[in-house]
Design an enzyme around this catalytic site. Structure first.
Site, PDB file in Angstrom:
ATOM      1  N   LYS A 227       0.818  -1.211   0.000  1.00 21.87           N
ATOM      2  CA  LYS A 227       0.000   0.000   0.000  1.00 21.87           C
ATOM      3  C   LYS A 227       0.854   1.264   0.000  1.00 21.87           C
ATOM      4  O   LYS A 227       2.072   1.244   0.179  1.00 21.87           O
ATOM      5  CB  LYS A 227      -0.953  -0.012   1.194  1.00 21.87           C
ATOM      6  CG  LYS A 227      -2.131  -0.957   1.003  1.00 21.87           C
ATOM      7  CD  LYS A 227      -3.156  -0.839   2.110  1.00 21.87           C
ATOM      8  CE  LYS A 227      -4.381  -1.721   1.804  1.00 21.87           C
ATOM      9  NZ  LYS A 227      -5.390  -1.682   2.886  1.00 21.87           N
ATOM     10  N   ARG A 261      -3.544 -10.224   5.189  1.00 22.48           N
ATOM     11  CA  ARG A 261      -4.158 -10.197   3.857  1.00 22.48           C
ATOM     12  C   ARG A 261      -3.119  -9.650   2.883  1.00 22.48           C
ATOM     13  O   ARG A 261      -2.698  -8.485   3.009  1.00 22.48           O
ATOM     14  CB  ARG A 261      -5.415  -9.328   3.870  1.00 22.48           C
ATOM     15  CG  ARG A 261      -6.157  -9.266   2.543  1.00 22.48           C
ATOM     16  CD  ARG A 261      -7.385  -8.366   2.651  1.00 22.48           C
ATOM     17  NE  ARG A 261      -8.102  -8.280   1.388  1.00 22.48           N
ATOM     18  CZ  ARG A 261      -7.816  -7.406   0.414  1.00 22.48           C
ATOM     19  NH1 ARG A 261      -6.833  -6.542   0.576  1.00 22.48           N
ATOM     20  NH2 ARG A 261      -8.531  -7.386  -0.697  1.00 22.48           N
TER      21      ARG A 261
END
Length: 283
Positions: A227, A261
């Site tokens: 991210k 995740r």
């Protein structure tokens, strides 16, 4: 003193033990997800990708049909549902023991995925974008990943003002946990929502204070793979952010994460194994 979190999930009558952290692989049936390596389309590509993730040690796979990156284009519920079904149906057929999660904030899409063989619902909006979501989860009696987000994927970057970041998020999640419990939902997973209505500095604060989310009494999921927090801090691209992802995943394990995740299963599984081998089992 932190509350002891629940460490099991009821997956269609079978208990999944999360005392050893699990890795959730990401498969996106979208053309515009921020990380190109997670995008697949044709059925054979989906099955091949899932098979690879399973061989690398994934405990579950999360299927998304709507890109939630900042500024992502709107996708209709029908199109999103079609994408979800195109992945869930073959995966349930080819891998009958695979735990499949449906990544959506729409109740009707979630139900379509569950009816085709998925096992849990991953709601990035935590019920805020579809009033029917909590009732649907309760009726379907499936595990539910409750994530914190403000606004929509299109507006969330403008909604990062908090009085006190972690207490504000905990208060919001605690209210939703109570509502879900009142509807009979027993199997919850808490996701603090890294990157969703949080600045880079706020994401690092979340990581520092991650243990606080065990106060809610449920397993904690961390989704920080490749991210912005990683690649903008390091001045690199998402494609170069694997090493940074592994570093933050390891910090998340140290601070109580039960599920990672990720886009890259093998490195995450190796991080879990090494973390456990260093004497961190059970967490």
């Amino acid at each position: 003193m932190l509350q002891v979190s629940k460490k099991t999930l009821n997956i269609r009558g079978t208990l999944l033990d999360l005392s050893a952290p699990a890795v959730m692989g990401i498969i996106n049936i979208t053309p515009d997800s921020f990380y190109s390596g997670s995008r697949v389309g044709a059925t054979d590509e989906i099955v091949e990708k899932a098979g690879q993730m399973l061989s690398e040690g994934a405990g579950m796979i999360d299927i998304g049909g709507y890109s939630t990156r900042p500024g992502a284009r709107e996708v209709s519920a029908e199109e999103e549902g079609d994408r979800i079904e195109s992945a869930v149906e073959p995966l349930a057929k080819f891998f009958p023991d695979l735990i499949i999660s449906v990544d959506t904030f729409r109740a009707e899409v979630a139900e379509r995925g569950i009816r085709k063989g998925a096992h849990m619902i991953n709601d990035v909006a935590g019920g805020t974008l579809d009033d029917a979501m909590f009732e649907t989860v309760a009726r379907l009696r499936v595990p539910y990943i409750l994530m914190h987000m403000r606004g929509t994927p299109q507006t969330m970057n403008n909604l990062t003002d908090y009085e006190r970041l972690v207490p504000d998020i905990l208060r919001d999640l605690r209210q939703k946990v109570a509502l879900l419990q009142s509807k009979g939902v027993a199997d919850l997973i808490i996701d603090p929502g890294f990157g969703f209505a949080k600045t880079i500095a706020q994401n690092f604060e979340l990581m520092r204070e991650l243990k606080q989310f065990q106060l809610l009494g449920y397993p904690v999921l961390v989704g920080i793979s490749r991210k912005t927090t990683i690649y903008k801090t390091l001045h690199i691209s998402p494609e170069e952010a694997l090493n940074g992802t592994t570093v933050l995943n390891t910090l998340a394990l140290e601070r109580g994460a039960s599920i990672l995740r990720v886009h890259d299963v093998k490195p995450a599984v190796e991080a879990v194994k090494l973390w456990m081998a260093a004497g961190n089992y059970p967490n």
